[in-house]
Motif scaffolding. Structure first.
Motif, PDB file in Angstrom:
ATOM      1  N   GLN A 194       8.486  64.045  64.756  1.00 55.33           N
ATOM      2  CA  GLN A 194       8.231  63.073  65.816  1.00 55.33           C
ATOM      3  C   GLN A 194       6.982  63.523  66.552  1.00 55.33           C
ATOM      4  O   GLN A 194       6.641  64.704  66.560  1.00 55.33           O
ATOM      5  CB  GLN A 194       9.419  62.970  66.778  1.00 55.33           C
ATOM      6  CG  GLN A 194       9.824  64.269  67.420  1.00 55.33           C
ATOM      7  CD  GLN A 194      11.008  64.108  68.350  1.00 55.33           C
ATOM      8  OE1 GLN A 194      10.864  63.601  69.448  1.00 55.33           O
ATOM      9  NE2 GLN A 194      12.181  64.534  67.898  1.00 55.33           N
ATOM     10  N   ALA A 207      17.731  67.239  66.252  1.00 51.58           N
ATOM     11  CA  ALA A 207      16.681  66.599  65.447  1.00 51.58           C
ATOM     12  C   ALA A 207      15.596  67.597  65.059  1.00 51.58           C
ATOM     13  O   ALA A 207      15.097  67.588  63.928  1.00 51.58           O
ATOM     14  CB  ALA A 207      16.086  65.427  66.221  1.00 51.58           C
ATOM     15  N   ALA A 250      16.753  69.920  62.396  1.00 54.89           N
ATOM     16  CA  ALA A 250      16.801  69.219  61.115  1.00 54.89           C
ATOM     17  C   ALA A 250      15.405  68.980  60.539  1.00 54.89           C
ATOM     18  O   ALA A 250      15.269  68.426  59.443  1.00 54.89           O
ATOM     19  CB  ALA A 250      17.533  67.883  61.270  1.00 54.89           C
ATOM     20  N   GLY A 258       9.582  59.953  53.073  1.00 57.16           N
ATOM     21  CA  GLY A 258       8.990  58.947  53.939  1.00 57.16           C
ATOM     22  C   GLY A 258       7.672  58.388  53.442  1.00 57.16           C
ATOM     23  O   GLY A 258       7.053  57.574  54.126  1.00 57.16           O
ATOM     24  N   ILE A 291      10.939  64.303  53.393  1.00 63.15           N
ATOM     25  CA  ILE A 291      12.121  63.514  53.755  1.00 63.15           C
ATOM     26  C   ILE A 291      12.007  62.098  53.190  1.00 63.15           C
ATOM     27  O   ILE A 291      12.577  61.147  53.707  1.00 63.15           O
ATOM     28  CB  ILE A 291      12.337  63.491  55.280  1.00 63.15           C
ATOM     29  CG1 ILE A 291      11.094  63.004  56.020  1.00 63.15           C
ATOM     30  CG2 ILE A 291      12.731  64.878  55.783  1.00 63.15           C
ATOM     31  CD1 ILE A 291      11.308  62.827  57.527  1.00 63.15           C
ATOM     32  N   GLU A 350      13.091  66.924  61.643  1.00 65.24           N
ATOM     33  CA  GLU A 350      12.734  65.511  61.667  1.00 65.24           C
ATOM     34  C   GLU A 350      11.462  65.323  62.487  1.00 65.24           C
ATOM     35  O   GLU A 350      11.450  65.568  63.697  1.00 65.24           O
ATOM     36  CB  GLU A 350      13.874  64.684  62.269  1.00 65.24           C
ATOM     37  CG  GLU A 350      15.139  64.731  61.442  1.00 65.24           C
ATOM     38  CD  GLU A 350      16.304  64.020  62.090  1.00 65.24           C
ATOM     39  OE1 GLU A 350      17.385  64.001  61.480  1.00 65.24           O
ATOM     40  OE2 GLU A 350      16.154  63.480  63.210  1.00 65.24           O
ATOM     41  N   LEU A 408       6.364  64.544  56.075  1.00 59.65           N
ATOM     42  CA  LEU A 408       6.988  63.232  55.838  1.00 59.65           C
ATOM     43  C   LEU A 408       7.360  63.044  54.375  1.00 59.65           C
ATOM     44  O   LEU A 408       8.355  62.390  54.052  1.00 59.65           O
ATOM     45  CB  LEU A 408       6.044  62.115  56.306  1.00 59.65           C
ATOM     46  CG  LEU A 408       6.662  60.716  56.407  1.00 59.65           C
ATOM     47  CD1 LEU A 408       7.852  60.700  57.349  1.00 59.65           C
ATOM     48  CD2 LEU A 408       5.614  59.705  56.853  1.00 59.65           C
ATOM     49  N   TYR A 444      14.716  71.711  54.235  1.00 53.50           N
ATOM     50  CA  TYR A 444      14.316  70.995  53.014  1.00 53.50           C
ATOM     51  C   TYR A 444      13.131  71.721  52.395  1.00 53.50           C
ATOM     52  O   TYR A 444      12.508  72.580  53.021  1.00 53.50           O
ATOM     53  CB  TYR A 444      13.968  69.532  53.319  1.00 53.50           C
ATOM     54  CG  TYR A 444      13.101  69.343  54.539  1.00 53.50           C
ATOM     55  CD1 TYR A 444      11.759  69.749  54.564  1.00 53.50           C
ATOM     56  CD2 TYR A 444      13.616  68.753  55.701  1.00 53.50           C
ATOM     57  CE1 TYR A 444      10.960  69.574  55.682  1.00 53.50           C
ATOM     58  CE2 TYR A 444      12.835  68.588  56.824  1.00 53.50           C
ATOM     59  CZ  TYR A 444      11.499  68.994  56.807  1.00 53.50           C
ATOM     60  OH  TYR A 444      10.712  68.829  57.928  1.00 53.50           O
ATOM     61  N   LEU A 446      22.479  59.913  60.239  1.00 50.26           N
ATOM     62  CA  LEU A 446      21.374  60.828  60.001  1.00 50.26           C
ATOM     63  C   LEU A 446      21.841  62.113  59.353  1.00 50.26           C
ATOM     64  O   LEU A 446      21.102  62.757  58.607  1.00 50.26           O
ATOM     65  CB  LEU A 446      20.656  61.148  61.310  1.00 50.26           C
ATOM     66  CG  LEU A 446      20.161  59.969  62.154  1.00 50.26           C
ATOM     67  CD1 LEU A 446      19.276  60.474  63.275  1.00 50.26           C
ATOM     68  CD2 LEU A 446      19.425  58.947  61.311  1.00 50.26           C
ATOM     69  N   LYS A 466      12.179  55.841  62.041  1.00 49.94           N
ATOM     70  CA  LYS A 466      13.337  55.502  61.230  1.00 49.94           C
ATOM     71  C   LYS A 466      13.329  53.980  61.082  1.00 49.94           C
ATOM     72  O   LYS A 466      13.371  53.253  62.070  1.00 49.94           O
ATOM     73  CB  LYS A 466      14.631  55.997  61.901  1.00 49.94           C
ATOM     74  CG  LYS A 466      14.752  57.520  61.873  1.00 49.94           C
ATOM     75  CD  LYS A 466      15.959  58.013  62.635  1.00 49.94           C
ATOM     76  CE  LYS A 466      15.714  58.061  64.117  1.00 49.94           C
ATOM     77  NZ  LYS A 466      14.735  59.127  64.509  1.00 49.94           N
ATOM     78  N   THR A 516      23.850  54.999  54.384  1.00 53.49           N
ATOM     79  CA  THR A 516      23.319  55.711  55.542  1.00 53.49           C
ATOM     80  C   THR A 516      23.122  54.768  56.722  1.00 53.49           C
ATOM     81  O   THR A 516      22.651  55.189  57.779  1.00 53.49           O
ATOM     82  CB  THR A 516      21.976  56.377  55.210  1.00 53.49           C
ATOM     83  OG1 THR A 516      21.049  55.380  54.743  1.00 53.49           O
ATOM     84  CG2 THR A 516      22.150  57.458  54.145  1.00 53.49           C
ATOM     85  N   TRP A 519      12.763  56.781  56.294  1.00 56.79           N
ATOM     86  CA  TRP A 519      11.692  57.300  57.127  1.00 56.79           C
ATOM     87  C   TRP A 519      10.382  56.636  56.728  1.00 56.79           C
ATOM     88  O   TRP A 519      10.163  56.327  55.549  1.00 56.79           O
ATOM     89  CB  TRP A 519      11.567  58.814  56.960  1.00 56.79           C
ATOM     90  CG  TRP A 519      12.671  59.570  57.621  1.00 56.79           C
ATOM     91  CD1 TRP A 519      13.819  60.029  57.048  1.00 56.79           C
ATOM     92  CD2 TRP A 519      12.742  59.949  58.996  1.00 56.79           C
ATOM     93  NE1 TRP A 519      14.600  60.671  57.983  1.00 56.79           N
ATOM     94  CE2 TRP A 519      13.959  60.637  59.183  1.00 56.79           C
ATOM     95  CE3 TRP A 519      11.877  59.783  60.086  1.00 56.79           C
ATOM     96  CZ2 TRP A 519      14.337  61.150  60.419  1.00 56.79           C
ATOM     97  CZ3 TRP A 519      12.249  60.300  61.313  1.00 56.79           C
ATOM     98  CH2 TRP A 519      13.463  60.979  61.470  1.00 56.79           C
TER      99      TRP A 519
END
Length: 303
Positions: free
Chosen positions: A175, A168, A171, A196, A194, A173, A191, A298, A136, A58, A124, A43
């Protein structure tokens, strides 16, 4: 046997090629490109000089190129920003013509075998005859494919990406939709949670703000997953929170999806990071839509 669904994705790809692609992109994004290999994806955030996100992507490599996969608004804005200084480096930056397809199922193994996609335990990402595959989650694989690719007959190809978008969001994620471009620093959309953000990589655009948020404890916001009954997607993304008998502005949805079968809306929204999980929100312009907060998959605690 679990059904396998293929979702055509509206997300797009930025491709970077050329001798200076590593050094150039390394100085533009929050991720350490030295951690990228052919067998993983990472990420990454792309920020303005003030540390506000143009997009969350990604990041992966394939053959002689790097790719950034993100929503259409993110790709459009980041492409403009990335090209501004590319004239000073040996790098070509453009929108890729490859397609993105999301595979989702409780049992992807048979289809992955048919497509000759083989992930080792630690991988991955992997190459396959038609392009690149990113794992993912155990039940979700993102495919970058060429124009000749065709899906196996036993895969149900959907008309839209709602199922993928819902997964997504659940999870956590991040965006960004068009309203969210340039509004948030990376930690506000989780971020760092994960992996990133690299805090050891050295200089990149917006680094001063991102580092200050971490080391001086300046960040007071985080991204939350919300859900509730609705008649469809919200045309106006503003949410409100109740304070006593009154309602006041809480934030805007930065992404959303709608499940027609259950008539349920799912979304991502940036709120104060001390917002209790029991908090109830509502849509400002359709106040009958109430949204509750779901647990994040998370931790937001600093290591």
């Amino acid at each position: 046997m679990s059904s396998v669904y293929a979702c055509p994705l509206s997300h797009q790809l930025i491709s970077l090629t050329g001798a200076d692609k590593l050094s150039y992109l390394h100085g533009q994004i929050t991720q350490d490109l030295n951690k990228l290999s052919n067998s993983n994806y990472l990420w990454a955030g792309h920020c303005s000089a003030k540390g506000k996100l143009w997009g969350v992507f990604k990041l992966f490599s394939h053959q002689d190129s790097y790719y950034l996969a993100g929503s259409q608004p993110e790709v459009e804005q980041s492409l403009i920003e990335l090209k501004k200084y590319a004239v000073f480096a040996k790098v070509d930056i453009d929108i890729s013509t490859n397609r993105l397809i999301g595979l989702i199922s409780d049992d992807l193994a048979p289809v992955l075998e048919k497509l000759d996609i083989r992930f080792s335990d630690e991988q991955t990402a992997c190459d396959f005859p038609s392009g690149k595959a990113l794992k993912l989650a155990p039940n979700r694989v993102l495919l970058m494919v060429d124009s000749q690719f065709s899906m196996p007959d036993d895969v149900s190809t959907l008309d839209n990406c709602a199922l993928w978008q819902e997964a997504a969001i659940k999870a956590g994620e991040p965006q960004l939709n068009s309203d969210a471009i340039g509004e948030y620093v990376p930690q506000m959309v989780n971020l760092q949670a994960i992996n990133g953000i690299s805090f050891k990589k050295g200089c990149y655009t917006g680094q001063e703000t991102v580092a200050r948020m971490k080391y001086l404890g300046k960040n007071k916001r985080a991204m939350y997953i919300v859900t509730g009954k609705s008649d469809g997607l919200l045309e106006e993304p503003e949410l409100e929170t109740q304070v006593g008998e009154n309602w006041r502005r809480a934030g805007k949805l930065i992404a959303q999806s709608y499940n027609e079968n259950s008539q349920t809306l799912f979304g991502l929204v940036v709120l104060p990071n001390d917002t209790p999980s029991t908090h109830v929100l509502r849509a400002k312009h359709t106040p009958q839509v109430e949204l509750s907060i779901l647990p994040l998959p998370y931790s937001l605690e600093d290591e």
